[in-house]
Scaffold this active site. Structure first.
Site, short mmCIF file in Angstrom:
data_model
loop_
_atom_site.label_atom_id
_atom_site.label_comp_id
_atom_site.label_asym_id
_atom_site.label_seq_id
_atom_site.Cartn_x
_atom_site.Cartn_y
_atom_site.Cartn_z
N ASP A 1 3.74 27.00 57.24
CA ASP A 1 3.31 27.82 58.38
C ASP A 1 3.85 29.24 58.32
OD1 ASP A 1 5.96 27.69 59.24
OD2 ASP A 1 5.54 26.47 61.00
N HIS B 1 8.53 28.69 60.08
CA HIS B 1 9.73 27.87 60.12
C HIS B 1 10.26 27.65 58.70
CE1 HIS B 1 7.62 26.81 63.88
NE2 HIS B 1 8.84 26.74 64.38
N SER C 1 13.10 24.45 67.63
CA SER C 1 12.54 23.93 66.39
C SER C 1 13.48 24.09 65.20
CB SER C 1 11.20 24.61 66.08
OG SER C 1 11.36 26.03 66.00
#
Length: 281
Positions: free
Chosen positions: A239, A242, A77
């Site tokens: 979140d 990240h 990610s």
């Protein structure tokens, strides 16, 4: 960066690193459940802005070979840019634009990275990249390996094996090693310390394995952790797991110099040699 599923295996990692008593295991299990509730599960796919970028800052444009430097991004990610607010703030895009400006030539960006990937899942990405071997490739992977039952040494060896495949195709490689998971504040203590120990141990093993094959490694933990620890509200996405666009810009600034360096070295040795850069999260 490790996803929420990584928390499910942190207790295994803790046991493999140093062993846990029954009481400590119970404490970490409870903390892992609470952390997963706070973090949640990402619902949006990473943005994508693959294409050709020009030294004047324009792009993405339809890919044209010509004198363009082909730049592939592989990994998890962090490589895919999960958390970026817009395509312009993706790490691959930021780096493609900067590389084009620094090298005064077009850069063709192709993203193979998949959010949540572990090192054991890097091979299919390399397979796709090698259909048309890139001049430059960036891979970020490793943070999710906490969910793997592989040892840290085996994980690092797998990474080196995939990097060697890229190098054998004429690609020069730069690897950003596993970040320090201590920067992820939703993970409570002492679970965060367990995650940090795992990530830093993996980063050291990755560097050793990459040094043996002559691949360039960049320490994400050493170069980025102090800023993320000092400014979490500025550098993390909603979140809290990240990076946001500002966080990815900081990472891109750290990675740009090593990427330019390997490209220029390859060109100095071979004239038009291929270059690949790998970053690991």
């Amino acid at each position: 960066m490790a996803g929420a599923r990584a928390l499910k295996a942190l207790m295994f990692a803790a046991g493999s690193i140093g062993g846990l008593s029954g009481a400590a295991y119970g404490l970490l299990t409870g903390q892992s459940k609470r952390a997963r509730t706070i973090i949640g599960v990402p619902r949006d796919l990473p943005l994508n802005a693959d294409g050709q970028y020009l030294p004047d800052g324009s792009g993405p444009l339809p890919p044209v070979r010509g004198d363009a430097l082909s730049f592939a991004v592989l990994g998890d990610s962090l490589a895919a840019g999960l958390g970026a607010e817009s395509p312009e703030r993706l790490p691959g895009v930021l780096l493609a634009k900067s590389l084009s400006d620094e090298l005064a030539r077009p850069v063709r960006l192709v993203t193979h990275a998949i959010s949540g990937s572990r090192t054991v899942e890097l091979e299919p990405q390399v397979d796709r990249a090698l259909i048309d071997p890139p001049d430059l490739a960036l891979v970020i992977i490793g943070g999710n390996d906490v969910t793997s039952r592989l040892s840290i040494g085996a994980s690092a060896a797998l990474l080196a094996g995939q990097v060697e495949r890229l190098m054998a195709a004429g690609t020069t490689v730069v690897v950003g090693t596993c970040p320090d998971l201590a920067i992820i504040q939703p993970i409570p203590q002492p679970l965060r310390t367990v995650a940090s120990r795992y990530g830093l141990s993996l980063a050291r093993a990755q560097r050793r394995a990459l040094d043996k094959i002559g691949a360039r490694a960049v320490s994400i933990a050493a170069l980025l952790s102090p800023e993320f620890l000092a400014r979490p509200h500025e550098l993390f996405s909603a979140d809290r797991f990240h990076p946001n666009g500002a966080g990815y810009e900081l990472a891109a600034n750290v990675l740009l110099a090593p990427l330019c360096d390997v490209v220029r070295r390859a060109q100095g040795l071979t004239g038009v040699g291929r270059v690949a850069s790998v970053v690991v999260s």
